[in-house]
Design a protein around this motif. Sequence first.
Motif, mmCIF file in Angstrom:
data_model
loop_
_atom_site.group_PDB
_atom_site.id
_atom_site.type_symbol
_atom_site.label_atom_id
_atom_site.label_comp_id
_atom_site.label_asym_id
_atom_site.label_seq_id
_atom_site.Cartn_x
_atom_site.Cartn_y
_atom_site.Cartn_z
ATOM 1 N N VAL A 144 0.417 -1.014 0.416
ATOM 2 C CA VAL A 144 0.005 -0.320 0.161
ATOM 3 C C VAL A 144 0.978 1.327 -0.061
ATOM 4 N N SER A 145 0.880 1.914 -1.232
ATOM 5 C CA SER A 145 1.240 3.051 -1.118
ATOM 6 C C SER A 145 1.266 4.644 -0.129
ATOM 7 N N ALA A 146 1.945 5.111 0.592
ATOM 8 C CA ALA A 146 1.515 6.483 0.995
ATOM 9 C C ALA A 146 0.952 7.552 0.093
ATOM 10 N N GLN A 147 0.188 8.388 0.349
ATOM 11 C CA GLN A 147 -0.781 9.084 -0.198
ATOM 12 C C GLN A 147 0.011 10.558 -0.067
ATOM 13 N N ASN A 148 0.229 11.663 -0.774
ATOM 14 C CA ASN A 148 0.893 13.148 0.221
ATOM 15 C C ASN A 148 -0.778 14.099 -0.260
ATOM 16 N N VAL A 149 -1.178 13.689 1.094
ATOM 17 C CA VAL A 149 -2.295 14.767 1.052
ATOM 18 C C VAL A 149 -2.078 15.990 1.676
ATOM 19 N N THR A 150 -0.953 16.121 1.976
ATOM 20 C CA THR A 150 -0.738 17.504 2.770
ATOM 21 C C THR A 150 -0.556 19.034 2.274
ATOM 22 N N VAL A 151 -0.740 20.148 3.254
ATOM 23 C CA VAL A 151 -0.520 21.066 2.118
ATOM 24 C C VAL A 151 -0.070 20.915 1.100
ATOM 25 N N GLY A 152 1.171 20.368 0.762
ATOM 26 C CA GLY A 152 2.199 21.004 -0.094
ATOM 27 C C GLY A 152 1.999 19.829 -1.087
#
Length: 263
Positions: free
Chosen positions: A151-159
Amino acid sequence: MPIDSVTLSASARTGLASIQRSNEQSADRSRALSSGRRINSPQDDAAAYLAAKALTDKASDLASVKEQSAGAVSAVSAALDGTQAVGRLITQLQGIAQSAQSTDSAAERASYAEQYNVLRDQIGAVIGDASYQGTSLLGGGTSISAGDVTVSAQNVTVGGLGLSAAAADGSNFGDALLAELSSATSTLRQAQSNLGSSVAALNIQAGNADNLRNVAAEAGLKLTEADLREEAAGLAASRTRQQLSQVGLGISRDQQNSILSLF
């Protein structure tokens, strides 16, 4: 002949050997009845014992895969809940940006800018809370693996979402900021789709592992389990043979004593 030596007739030796065999068979049958297994050690049947152990080990490995999959599903579910919360924040940000764009009041635009930045900063807090046993899949960091599924991490941070802060005076509320919010929504939906696909793959893997575990465990059990009816009947037969052998041994002894009494 030494005084303490004992000479047994052929029939007596045969009777004693029969009793010994019956005792061993009775012990084996009793052990099978008490344990429910006809094979309890390599000495009973090395090939069947090792084959059953291999199947039992395989069942244990598959149970571990199922457990890992369940843990990964929990982590992904926590991440999906987090994306829902981030989505609600983005919707609120869009509403603030649209309201700010429609006013000419500098004071109102500054107030909207403050509200916008407070909500924008909450995205980081939501991502931090969307974790399972210390694992978060929303910060774009380390992926997690369970069995054959990664399971790949998803980047849903502000950046990761590409969300700029509002200027203190609200001067950058415009089409560009609204475009950022629209793009962030698309990025978030893609992350949700990726995580949803991972949940489906993990659930399939867990189901397959559970089915195969049951098959392996059952196959291993069949190789070693005892037929209780057969073992009970065999035990009764062994005890009957014991009794008959003892009777025969007694008759042989009496005959030998009768012969000796003639001298």
